[in-house]
Design a protein around this motif. Structure first.
Motif, PDB file in Angstrom:
ATOM      1  N   VAL A  16      17.188 -15.767   7.523  1.00  0.00           N
ATOM      2  CA  VAL A  16      16.793 -16.528   6.328  1.00  0.00           C
ATOM      3  C   VAL A  16      16.392 -17.940   6.735  1.00  0.00           C
ATOM      4  N   LEU A  19      13.005 -18.530   8.476  1.00  0.00           N
ATOM      5  CA  LEU A  19      11.774 -18.457   7.682  1.00  0.00           C
ATOM      6  C   LEU A  19      11.199 -19.840   7.388  1.00  0.00           C
ATOM      7  N   CYS A  21      11.670 -23.445   4.898  1.00  0.00           N
ATOM      8  CA  CYS A  21      11.905 -23.692   3.462  1.00  0.00           C
ATOM      9  C   CYS A  21      10.911 -22.921   2.586  1.00  0.00           C
ATOM     10  N   VAL A  22      11.444 -22.117   1.693  1.00  0.00           N
ATOM     11  CA  VAL A  22      10.618 -21.317   0.795  1.00  0.00           C
ATOM     12  C   VAL A  22       9.865 -22.206  -0.197  1.00  0.00           C
ATOM     13  N   ILE A  55      18.903 -18.244   0.259  1.00  0.00           N
ATOM     14  CA  ILE A  55      17.488 -18.586   0.400  1.00  0.00           C
ATOM     15  C   ILE A  55      17.370 -19.763   1.365  1.00  0.00           C
ATOM     16  N   PRO A  56      16.210 -19.901   2.030  1.00  0.00           N
ATOM     17  CA  PRO A  56      16.016 -21.018   2.947  1.00  0.00           C
ATOM     18  C   PRO A  56      15.446 -22.244   2.228  1.00  0.00           C
ATOM     19  N   GLN A  90      11.569 -13.347  -3.231  1.00  0.00           N
ATOM     20  CA  GLN A  90      10.522 -13.673  -2.262  1.00  0.00           C
ATOM     21  C   GLN A  90      11.082 -13.641  -0.846  1.00  0.00           C
ATOM     22  N   THR A  91      12.250 -14.225  -0.646  1.00  0.00           N
ATOM     23  CA  THR A  91      12.880 -14.267   0.675  1.00  0.00           C
ATOM     24  C   THR A  91      13.170 -12.862   1.187  1.00  0.00           C
ATOM     25  N   GLU A  94      10.002 -11.052   2.137  1.00  0.00           N
ATOM     26  CA  GLU A  94       9.461 -11.527   3.403  1.00  0.00           C
ATOM     27  C   GLU A  94      10.270 -10.984   4.589  1.00  0.00           C
TER      28      GLU A  94
END
Length: 100
Positions: A16, A19, A21-22, A55-56, A90-91, A94
């Protein structure tokens, strides 16, 4: 008492964070270093979501003045046009969307 993450949880959270930052990516800023944010949706004030529900977020979008912890859910959602659950979806897509 908080327990240590399992090996699989640690691997997941590492992926996570890797990836980037989303929110930064969604805003077109590209990849920025990320911290793992445990979503707050559905948990009590003193509780933390499971390590799988992360989440990131970069430091600014996580704990900075424009971040989730400073703005809280409603203002964060208005500012960035996405809920934590949107960003979690979304995370996960992905990370795992191409698996069969």
């Amino acid at each position: 008492m908080k327990r240590a993450p399992t090996a699989s949880e640690s691997r997941h959270m590492g992926r996570v964070a890797a990836l980037g930052c989303v929110v930064c990516r969604n805003l077109g800023f590209g990849e920025t270093p990320a911290q793992v944010h445990h979503i707050r949706e559905g948990v009590g004030a003193a509780q933390r979501a499971p390590n799988w529900l992360t989440i990131p977020l970069c430091p600014m979008h996580h704990t900075g003045p424009l971040g989730y912890h400073a703005l809280r859910a409603a203002a964060f959602e208005r500012m960035y046009g996405a809920t934590e659950l949107d960003l979690l979806s979304q995370t996960l897509e992905e990370l795992y969307g191409d698996r069969k």
